[in-house]
Design a protein around this motif. Structure first.
Motif, PDB file in Angstrom:
ATOM      1  N   UNK A   1       0.820  -1.212   0.000  1.00  0.00           N
ATOM      2  CA  UNK A   1       0.000   0.000   0.000  1.00  0.00           C
ATOM      3  C   UNK A   1       0.853   1.262   0.000  1.00  0.00           C
ATOM      4  N   UNK A   2       2.095   1.150   0.454  1.00  0.00           N
ATOM      5  CA  UNK A   2       3.070   2.241   0.404  1.00  0.00           C
ATOM      6  C   UNK A   2       4.314   1.686  -0.288  1.00  0.00           C
ATOM      7  N   UNK A   3       4.828   2.407  -1.257  1.00  0.00           N
ATOM      8  CA  UNK A   3       5.894   1.856  -2.095  1.00  0.00           C
ATOM      9  C   UNK A   3       7.211   2.595  -1.876  1.00  0.00           C
ATOM     10  N   UNK A   4       8.296   1.887  -2.209  1.00  0.00           N
ATOM     11  CA  UNK A   4       9.633   2.474  -2.068  1.00  0.00           C
ATOM     12  C   UNK A   4      10.570   1.733  -3.015  1.00  0.00           C
ATOM     13  N   UNK A   5      11.858   1.804  -2.749  1.00  0.00           N
ATOM     14  CA  UNK A   5      12.884   1.268  -3.637  1.00  0.00           C
ATOM     15  C   UNK A   5      12.629  -0.195  -3.999  1.00  0.00           C
ATOM     16  N   UNK A   6      12.715  -0.486  -5.303  1.00  0.00           N
ATOM     17  CA  UNK A   6      12.543  -1.796  -5.928  1.00  0.00           C
ATOM     18  C   UNK A   6      11.074  -2.180  -6.111  1.00  0.00           C
ATOM     19  N   UNK A   7      10.135  -1.384  -5.603  1.00  0.00           N
ATOM     20  CA  UNK A   7       8.735  -1.632  -5.923  1.00  0.00           C
ATOM     21  C   UNK A   7       8.431  -1.137  -7.330  1.00  0.00           C
ATOM     22  N   UNK A   8       7.384  -1.707  -7.931  1.00  0.00           N
ATOM     23  CA  UNK A   8       6.999  -1.353  -9.291  1.00  0.00           C
ATOM     24  C   UNK A   8       5.563  -0.845  -9.304  1.00  0.00           C
ATOM     25  N   UNK A   9       5.271   0.024 -10.259  1.00  0.00           N
ATOM     26  CA  UNK A   9       3.903   0.471 -10.489  1.00  0.00           C
ATOM     27  C   UNK A   9       3.404  -0.241 -11.741  1.00  0.00           C
ATOM     28  N   UNK A  10       2.277  -0.942 -11.600  1.00  0.00           N
ATOM     29  CA  UNK A  10       1.789  -1.852 -12.635  1.00  0.00           C
ATOM     30  C   UNK A  10       0.676  -1.219 -13.455  1.00  0.00           C
ATOM     31  N   UNK A  11       0.522  -1.728 -14.682  1.00  0.00           N
ATOM     32  CA  UNK A  11      -0.530  -1.213 -15.557  1.00  0.00           C
ATOM     33  C   UNK A  11      -1.792  -2.064 -15.459  1.00  0.00           C
TER      34      UNK A  11
ATOM     35  N   UNK B   1       4.888  -3.994 -15.509  1.00  0.00           N
ATOM     36  CA  UNK B   1       5.429  -2.848 -14.776  1.00  0.00           C
ATOM     37  C   UNK B   1       5.671  -1.668 -15.712  1.00  0.00           C
ATOM     38  N   UNK B   2       5.154  -0.511 -15.331  1.00  0.00           N
ATOM     39  CA  UNK B   2       5.410   0.720 -16.074  1.00  0.00           C
ATOM     40  C   UNK B   2       6.703   1.361 -15.614  1.00  0.00           C
ATOM     41  N   UNK B   3       6.932   1.354 -14.298  1.00  0.00           N
ATOM     42  CA  UNK B   3       8.164   1.904 -13.729  1.00  0.00           C
ATOM     43  C   UNK B   3       8.611   1.017 -12.579  1.00  0.00           C
ATOM     44  N   UNK B   4       9.890   1.124 -12.273  1.00  0.00           N
ATOM     45  CA  UNK B   4      10.457   0.538 -11.070  1.00  0.00           C
ATOM     46  C   UNK B   4      11.082   1.669 -10.265  1.00  0.00           C
ATOM     47  N   UNK B   5      10.777   1.729  -8.973  1.00  0.00           N
ATOM     48  CA  UNK B   5      11.370   2.755  -8.120  1.00  0.00           C
ATOM     49  C   UNK B   5      12.822   2.378  -7.858  1.00  0.00           C
ATOM     50  N   UNK B   6      13.735   3.278  -8.209  1.00  0.00           N
ATOM     51  CA  UNK B   6      15.158   2.995  -8.081  1.00  0.00           C
ATOM     52  C   UNK B   6      15.789   3.632  -6.850  1.00  0.00           C
ATOM     53  N   UNK B   7      15.236   4.757  -6.395  1.00  0.00           N
ATOM     54  CA  UNK B   7      15.861   5.443  -5.267  1.00  0.00           C
ATOM     55  C   UNK B   7      14.802   6.260  -4.538  1.00  0.00           C
ATOM     56  N   UNK B   8      14.934   6.328  -3.217  1.00  0.00           N
ATOM     57  CA  UNK B   8      13.940   6.998  -2.376  1.00  0.00           C
ATOM     58  C   UNK B   8      14.643   7.562  -1.153  1.00  0.00           C
ATOM     59  N   UNK B   9      14.745   8.876  -1.067  1.00  0.00           N
ATOM     60  CA  UNK B   9      15.445   9.487   0.063  1.00  0.00           C
ATOM     61  C   UNK B   9      14.692   9.315   1.375  1.00  0.00           C
ATOM     62  N   UNK B  10      13.405   8.921   1.303  1.00  0.00           N
ATOM     63  CA  UNK B  10      12.602   8.702   2.510  1.00  0.00           C
ATOM     64  C   UNK B  10      12.421   7.220   2.823  1.00  0.00           C
ATOM     65  N   UNK B  11      13.253   6.395   2.230  1.00  0.00           N
ATOM     66  CA  UNK B  11      13.097   4.941   2.401  1.00  0.00           C
ATOM     67  C   UNK B  11      13.203   4.501   3.852  1.00  0.00           C
TER      68      UNK B  11
END
Length: 283
Positions: free
Chosen positions: A93-103, A110-120
């Motif tokens: 329900x909350x996403x961060x590094x290595x999670x994907x957003x699906x179509x 997967x449309x994108x993959x999260x590569x970096x998150x300063x709030x991880x």
């Protein structure tokens, strides 16, 4: 909160089994990226932009805490777009590094993959709040009219609508969002809550484009959500609204070695029906 296993789990080699070494390499090798576009999204507004596959884009809090609503489409076929509810099930329900957003269906990739998150490292706070949520959706003028009886034209739904019109899309193409930098959760009554944004100046969320994308971002008119938007204590939060920055990076071909853009779902879409037959066959 219990520790019951997730319903959807990755099998070895499946699309859910992310090649973390590849995405970590993309993040680590900063010399292999070149800034090709950057712009600022002013307060209470929206902006759409294209991201070619194999590129990165980053959303940045350039002045301080501010939440944003993100929509994503296939640049060549906007019928394919981010599917928030399935992403909640496949990722969290909350996403961060290595999670994907699906179509959405029937595409499901997967449309994108999260590569970096300063709030991880924010994790889960004492109220159960976490950042970058798919629990809620965009604020909109329709629910505002319902709750307050007033018209206000700069909700995230409206901002996104205005942003995509130059690309031939309409209000009907705007869909459930990723709430970037937003801290949310469910209270003891299983109701959605929002907290003040924990991001500080310079925080960011970065994505790898798995296919050619059209993205749109709204700088939420609620700003950093430190001011109640509805209820007896509600007031105009314009004083806590801030712009956001967007950066797009091209990656060197050497970093992309071995990566391939994901294909749409292999399911043929017969749904138990056969050519020339109307009646479906139960298994």
């Amino acid at each position: 909160m219990g520790n019951y296993p997730a319903a959807y789990q990755a099998g070895e080699g499946s699309t859910l089994d992310v090649d973390r070494a590849f995405y970590n390499r993309v993040v680590r090798d900063k010399s292999a990226r070149k800034l090709v576009d950057s712009f600022t999204v002013p307060i209470r507004s929206g902006r759409a932009w294209e991201v070619p596959k194999g590129h990165l884009f980053r959303i940045v809090t350039i002045e301080g805490p501010q939440v944003a609503d993100l929509n994503i489409w296939n640049r060549h076929d906007p019928r394919e777009r981010m599917w928030a509810s399935r992403t909640r099930q496949l990722q969290s329900a909350h996403v961060s590094t290595h999670d994907r957003l699906w179509s959405n269906l029937p595409f499901l990739r997967p449309l994108v993959t999260i590569t970096d998150d300063s709030l991880a490292d924010y994790g889960t706070d004492s109220d159960g709040g976490r950042v970058h949520d798919l629990l809620g959706t965009r604020c909109d003028p329709y629910v505002n009219k319902l709750l307050t009886g007033e018209d206000f034209h700069f909700h995230c739904h409206s901002n996104l609508t205005r942003a995509v019109i130059p690309y031939g899309l309409t209000e009907f193409d705007v869909h459930d969002v990723l709430n970037v930098f937003q801290c949310t959760g469910l209270n003891d009554n299983d109701q959605y809550f929002m907290k003040a944004c924990p991001a500080q100046k310079g925080d960011y969320l970065e994505f790898f484009a798995e296919i050619d994308l059209l993205c749109a971002l709204s700088t939420c008119p609620g700003g950093d959500l430190s001011v109640p938007l509805w209820g007896p204590d509600a007031r105009d939060p314009i004083d806590v609204c801030r712009p956001l920055g967007v950066e797009v990076y091209e990656l060197d071909a050497s970093v992309l070695g071995g990566w391939e853009s994901p294909q749409v779902s292999g399911y043929k879409g017969h749904h138990g029906m056969h050519p020339g037959r109307v009646k479906w066959e139960a298994q």
